[in-house]
Design a protein around this motif. Sequence first.
Motif, PDB file in Angstrom:
ATOM      1  N   GLU A 175       0.820  -1.209   0.000  1.00 31.72           N
ATOM      2  CA  GLU A 175       0.000   0.000   0.000  1.00 31.72           C
ATOM      3  C   GLU A 175       0.857   1.263   0.000  1.00 31.72           C
ATOM      4  O   GLU A 175       0.339   2.356  -0.158  1.00 31.72           O
ATOM      5  CB  GLU A 175      -0.958  -0.004   1.189  1.00 31.72           C
ATOM      6  N   GLY A 176       2.162   1.098   0.169  1.00 26.58           N
ATOM      7  CA  GLY A 176       3.058   2.243   0.115  1.00 26.58           C
ATOM      8  C   GLY A 176       3.584   2.517  -1.277  1.00 26.58           C
ATOM      9  O   GLY A 176       3.577   3.646  -1.754  1.00 26.58           O
ATOM     10  N   CYS A 177       4.032   1.460  -1.968  1.00 28.13           N
ATOM     11  CA  CYS A 177       4.660   1.660  -3.285  1.00 28.13           C
ATOM     12  C   CYS A 177       4.046   0.814  -4.393  1.00 28.13           C
ATOM     13  O   CYS A 177       4.340   1.028  -5.557  1.00 28.13           O
ATOM     14  CB  CYS A 177       6.157   1.370  -3.195  1.00 28.13           C
ATOM     15  N   GLY A 178       3.218  -0.160  -4.063  1.00 28.87           N
ATOM     16  CA  GLY A 178       2.547  -0.966  -5.079  1.00 28.87           C
ATOM     17  C   GLY A 178       3.291  -2.203  -5.536  1.00 28.87           C
ATOM     18  O   GLY A 178       2.871  -2.854  -6.494  1.00 28.87           O
ATOM     19  N   ARG A 179       4.387  -2.556  -4.874  1.00 24.20           N
ATOM     20  CA  ARG A 179       5.132  -3.755  -5.296  1.00 24.20           C
ATOM     21  C   ARG A 179       4.306  -5.005  -5.029  1.00 24.20           C
ATOM     22  O   ARG A 179       3.658  -5.119  -3.996  1.00 24.20           O
ATOM     23  CB  ARG A 179       6.451  -3.850  -4.544  1.00 24.20           C
ATOM     24  N   PRO A 180       4.337  -5.989  -5.946  1.00 22.35           N
ATOM     25  CA  PRO A 180       3.529  -7.198  -5.801  1.00 22.35           C
ATOM     26  C   PRO A 180       4.181  -8.226  -4.861  1.00 22.35           C
ATOM     27  O   PRO A 180       5.395  -8.411  -4.870  1.00 22.35           O
ATOM     28  CB  PRO A 180       3.433  -7.734  -7.221  1.00 22.35           C
ATOM     29  N   ASP A 195       8.052  -2.065 -12.816  1.00 21.88           N
ATOM     30  CA  ASP A 195       6.762  -2.747 -12.707  1.00 21.88           C
ATOM     31  C   ASP A 195       6.545  -3.511 -14.010  1.00 21.88           C
ATOM     32  O   ASP A 195       6.156  -2.935 -15.025  1.00 21.88           O
ATOM     33  CB  ASP A 195       5.656  -1.719 -12.475  1.00 21.88           C
ATOM     34  N   ALA A 196       6.812  -4.803 -13.981  1.00 22.77           N
ATOM     35  CA  ALA A 196       6.717  -5.615 -15.193  1.00 22.77           C
ATOM     36  C   ALA A 196       5.280  -5.730 -15.674  1.00 22.77           C
ATOM     37  O   ALA A 196       5.028  -5.790 -16.880  1.00 22.77           O
ATOM     38  CB  ALA A 196       7.296  -6.999 -14.933  1.00 22.77           C
ATOM     39  N   GLN A 197       4.325  -5.742 -14.755  1.00 25.38           N
ATOM     40  CA  GLN A 197       2.926  -5.872 -15.137  1.00 25.38           C
ATOM     41  C   GLN A 197       2.457  -4.659 -15.953  1.00 25.38           C
ATOM     42  O   GLN A 197       1.778  -4.802 -16.949  1.00 25.38           O
ATOM     43  CB  GLN A 197       2.058  -6.026 -13.888  1.00 25.38           C
ATOM     44  N   ALA A 198       2.866  -3.457 -15.530  1.00 21.39           N
ATOM     45  CA  ALA A 198       2.480  -2.240 -16.248  1.00 21.39           C
ATOM     46  C   ALA A 198       3.503  -1.860 -17.317  1.00 21.39           C
ATOM     47  O   ALA A 198       3.228  -1.007 -18.163  1.00 21.39           O
ATOM     48  CB  ALA A 198       2.321  -1.084 -15.266  1.00 21.39           C
ATOM     49  N   GLY A 199       4.700  -2.451 -17.262  1.00 24.26           N
ATOM     50  CA  GLY A 199       5.742  -2.144 -18.242  1.00 24.26           C
ATOM     51  C   GLY A 199       6.329  -0.753 -18.079  1.00 24.26           C
ATOM     52  O   GLY A 199       6.625  -0.095 -19.076  1.00 24.26           O
ATOM     53  N   THR A 200       6.507  -0.312 -16.832  1.00 24.25           N
ATOM     54  CA  THR A 200       7.036   1.030 -16.580  1.00 24.25           C
ATOM     55  C   THR A 200       7.872   1.059 -15.306  1.00 24.25           C
ATOM     56  O   THR A 200       7.729   0.208 -14.440  1.00 24.25           O
ATOM     57  CB  THR A 200       5.877   2.053 -16.461  1.00 24.25           C
ATOM     58  N   TRP A 201       8.769   2.035 -15.235  1.00 21.09           N
ATOM     59  CA  TRP A 201       9.521   2.267 -14.004  1.00 21.09           C
ATOM     60  C   TRP A 201       8.637   3.062 -13.051  1.00 21.09           C
ATOM     61  O   TRP A 201       7.867   3.918 -13.473  1.00 21.09           O
ATOM     62  CB  TRP A 201      10.786   3.072 -14.292  1.00 21.09           C
ATOM     63  N   ARG A 202       8.738   2.776 -11.764  1.00 21.72           N
ATOM     64  CA  ARG A 202       7.962   3.492 -10.748  1.00 21.72           C
ATOM     65  C   ARG A 202       8.901   4.087  -9.708  1.00 21.72           C
ATOM     66  O   ARG A 202       9.987   3.584  -9.483  1.00 21.72           O
ATOM     67  CB  ARG A 202       6.972   2.561 -10.066  1.00 21.72           C
ATOM     68  N   SER A 203       8.433   5.159  -9.089  1.00 22.01           N
ATOM     69  CA  SER A 203       9.216   5.794  -8.026  1.00 22.01           C
ATOM     70  C   SER A 203       9.124   4.943  -6.765  1.00 22.01           C
ATOM     71  O   SER A 203       8.370   3.960  -6.714  1.00 22.01           O
ATOM     72  CB  SER A 203       8.674   7.194  -7.745  1.00 22.01           C
ATOM     73  N   GLY A 204       9.820   5.341  -5.724  1.00 20.35           N
ATOM     74  CA  GLY A 204       9.763   4.634  -4.449  1.00 20.35           C
ATOM     75  C   GLY A 204       8.392   4.657  -3.820  1.00 20.35           C
ATOM     76  O   GLY A 204       8.081   3.851  -2.950  1.00 20.35           O
ATOM     77  N   ARG A 205       7.537   5.576  -4.257  1.00 19.27           N
ATOM     78  CA  ARG A 205       6.167   5.661  -3.745  1.00 19.27           C
ATOM     79  C   ARG A 205       5.150   5.036  -4.692  1.00 19.27           C
ATOM     80  O   ARG A 205       3.948   5.146  -4.484  1.00 19.27           O
ATOM     81  CB  ARG A 205       5.802   7.114  -3.483  1.00 19.27           C
ATOM     82  N   ALA A 229       1.861  -6.991   7.413  1.00 19.20           N
ATOM     83  CA  ALA A 229       0.881  -6.049   7.954  1.00 19.20           C
ATOM     84  C   ALA A 229       1.591  -5.221   9.017  1.00 19.20           C
ATOM     85  O   ALA A 229       2.265  -5.756   9.891  1.00 19.20           O
ATOM     86  CB  ALA A 229      -0.298  -6.791   8.550  1.00 19.20           C
ATOM     87  N   ALA A 230       1.463  -3.905   8.924  1.00 20.48           N
ATOM     88  CA  ALA A 230       2.146  -2.999   9.853  1.00 20.48           C
ATOM     89  C   ALA A 230       1.125  -2.124  10.572  1.00 20.48           C
ATOM     90  O   ALA A 230       0.077  -1.782  10.010  1.00 20.48           O
ATOM     91  CB  ALA A 230       3.124  -2.115   9.094  1.00 20.48           C
ATOM     92  N   HIS A 231       1.432  -1.775  11.808  1.00 19.98           N
ATOM     93  CA  HIS A 231       0.610  -0.836  12.576  1.00 19.98           C
ATOM     94  C   HIS A 231       1.089   0.578  12.268  1.00 19.98           C
ATOM     95  O   HIS A 231       2.257   0.889  12.472  1.00 19.98           O
ATOM     96  CB  HIS A 231       0.740  -1.116  14.076  1.00 19.98           C
ATOM     97  N   LEU A 290       2.556  -3.480   3.872  1.00 23.46           N
ATOM     98  CA  LEU A 290       3.774  -2.844   3.391  1.00 23.46           C
ATOM     99  C   LEU A 290       4.807  -3.892   2.991  1.00 23.46           C
ATOM    100  O   LEU A 290       4.918  -4.943   3.628  1.00 23.46           O
ATOM    101  CB  LEU A 290       4.377  -1.947   4.476  1.00 23.46           C
ATOM    102  N   CYS A 291       5.587  -3.574   1.945  1.00 28.30           N
ATOM    103  CA  CYS A 291       6.716  -4.424   1.567  1.00 28.30           C
ATOM    104  C   CYS A 291       7.860  -4.160   2.553  1.00 28.30           C
ATOM    105  O   CYS A 291       7.770  -3.279   3.406  1.00 28.30           O
ATOM    106  CB  CYS A 291       7.154  -4.122   0.133  1.00 28.30           C
TER     107      CYS A 291
END
Length: 142
Positions: A32-37, A52-62, A87-89, A105-106
């Motif tokens: 939920e922070g950066c979208g990594r699978p 992001d191989a699924q979308a075929g694009t580079w993503r920022s840390g967020r 799962a994080a508090h 979170l990853c």
Amino acid sequence: MPIRREHRGFYPIDWPQLSAVIRFRRAGGRCEGCGRPHLQRVVCLSDGRWWDAQAGTWRSGRGRPLRRSPAVDLLTEVRTTRVVLAAAHRNHDTSDNADANLTALCQRCHMLHDRPEHQRRRWFTLFRRKASGDLFRGPYPS
């Protein structure tokens, strides 16, 4: 992240099920922070950008798509990592298990989220060691 044995008493008995609901049902198996699978190998750079191989694009840390591909030396700066969700508090209170207080979170986002708490614990541990050294071996030389 595994729960330390001495901290297990602070978590509810149904924590594994609660964690699974947050990570997979609510977050859909993505950070939920950066979208990594979850459980995927991800190509990433040292500053948090990732492919992001699924979308075929580079993503920022967020997790935001980058407008341009990063200019990097593929042999030195790129590495792969296996993503594992936890799962994080949000408020670091393990007794507050409200849905709004829990997030999936990853490893990277979890460490960034917990950084102030880790720094506080580190300071406390060093302070305690120094104090016990003063108590048993006398004050440290200046």
